[in-house]
Design a protein around this motif. Structure first.
Motif, PDB file in Angstrom:
ATOM      1  N   TRP A   1       0.828  -1.211   0.000  1.00 46.32           N
ATOM      2  CA  TRP A   1       0.000   0.000   0.000  1.00 46.32           C
ATOM      3  C   TRP A   1       0.860   1.258   0.000  1.00 46.32           C
ATOM      4  CZ3 TRP A   1      -5.150  -0.166   3.231  1.00 46.32           C
ATOM      5  CH2 TRP A   1      -6.022  -1.072   2.629  1.00 46.32           C
TER       6      TRP A   1
ATOM      7  N   ASP B   1       1.751   2.018  -3.503  1.00 44.81           N
ATOM      8  CA  ASP B   1       0.595   2.642  -4.172  1.00 44.81           C
ATOM      9  C   ASP B   1       0.472   4.109  -3.779  1.00 44.81           C
ATOM     10  OD1 ASP B   1      -0.024   0.202  -5.327  1.00 44.81           O
ATOM     11  OD2 ASP B   1      -1.589  -0.291  -3.868  1.00 44.81           O
TER      12      ASP B   1
ATOM     13  N   SER C   1       1.070   7.521  -6.254  1.00 39.93           N
ATOM     14  CA  SER C   1      -0.136   8.304  -6.542  1.00 39.93           C
ATOM     15  C   SER C   1       0.116   9.771  -6.229  1.00 39.93           C
ATOM     16  CB  SER C   1      -1.318   7.787  -5.713  1.00 39.93           C
ATOM     17  OG  SER C   1      -1.550   6.419  -5.958  1.00 39.93           O
TER      18      SER C   1
ATOM     19  N   LEU D   1      -6.874   7.193  -2.175  1.00 38.72           N
ATOM     20  CA  LEU D   1      -6.964   5.745  -2.426  1.00 38.72           C
ATOM     21  C   LEU D   1      -8.100   5.103  -1.628  1.00 38.72           C
ATOM     22  CD1 LEU D   1      -3.152   4.826  -2.312  1.00 38.72           C
ATOM     23  CD2 LEU D   1      -4.574   5.246  -4.327  1.00 38.72           C
TER      24      LEU D   1
END
Length: 215
Positions: A34, A37, A41, A104
């Protein structure tokens, strides 16, 4: 008591899901997935996390601090040891961290115990900071009552003048803490508030138990 304009604020989460079959066997591995990610982002300061501490009597306080590293040893951040959080950590080492990555639709909640980072780690990070931040760490009596902004600016000026020709050394009252997790929860927003919550709990044998929580 109810403010309907506030109560009506809501968002339906639809970006992703989180299944037991998809998560890593160890929470740090899942956090790293995570984290990758989040950092790839367009999130402003993905390392911002809420740190919750409490007094021995159970009076809580929370604030945002910045994660500086994470590995098998735990989650590392830096602060003034004499600040309110530093004083509370000295008396009660049980803490909670919370990451919220709104873009997210994810959050990670961590419970654990804290200890001071090694001197070498604190020195290395302090010496890597911009000069203004190093001076500020010396000049600011963090969490103490001060008479005004001008007092702080004067303190900064005096410290800056003192170290005009040499780099300041890390003060003993400033350094790192490492949070060693015993519980980690991964929350993925889902539609109609039926969110996915996967909980990792450290067992007495040193293994991690994985369970789903009701939203």
């Amino acid at each position: 008591m109810l403010n309907q304009k506030v109560a009506d604020l809501r968002k339906d989460y639809k970006l992703a899901s989180l299944e037991e079959s998809d998560v890593a066997p160890y929470p740090l591995q899942q956090f790293d997935r995570w984290w990758q990610d989040a950092t790839s982002s367009e999130i402003d300061e993905p390392n911002a996390m809420t740190l919750a501490t409490s007094t021995p009597e159970g009076h809580p306080s929370a604030r945002i601090v910045l994660l500086k590293s994470f590995d098998e040893e735990g989650f590392l951040f830096f602060t003034n040891y004499e600040s309110r959080k530093g004083q509370e950590l000295a008396l009660n080492p049980h803490v909670s961290l919370l990451f919220f990555w709104r873009e997210l639709e994810r959050q990670v909640r961590i419970e654990g115990t804290v200890s001071k980072a090694g001197v070498n780690i604190s020195n290395e990070y302090y010496n890597s900071r911009p000069m203004g931040s190093r001076i500020g760490a010396i000049a600011s009596p963090q969490s103490k009552v001060i008479p005004g902004r001008s007092f702080l600016e004067e303190q900064v000026g005096q410290v800056a003048a003192k170290y005009e020709k040499e780099a300041p050394q890390r003060p003993d009252y400033w350094g790192g803490y490492v949070v060693k997790p015993v519980v980690m929860e991964f929350w993925q927003g889902r539609s109609s508030r039926l969110h996915d919550r996967i909980l990792y709990t450290l067992t007495t044998t040193g293994s991690w138990k994985i369970e789903r929580l009701a939203p």
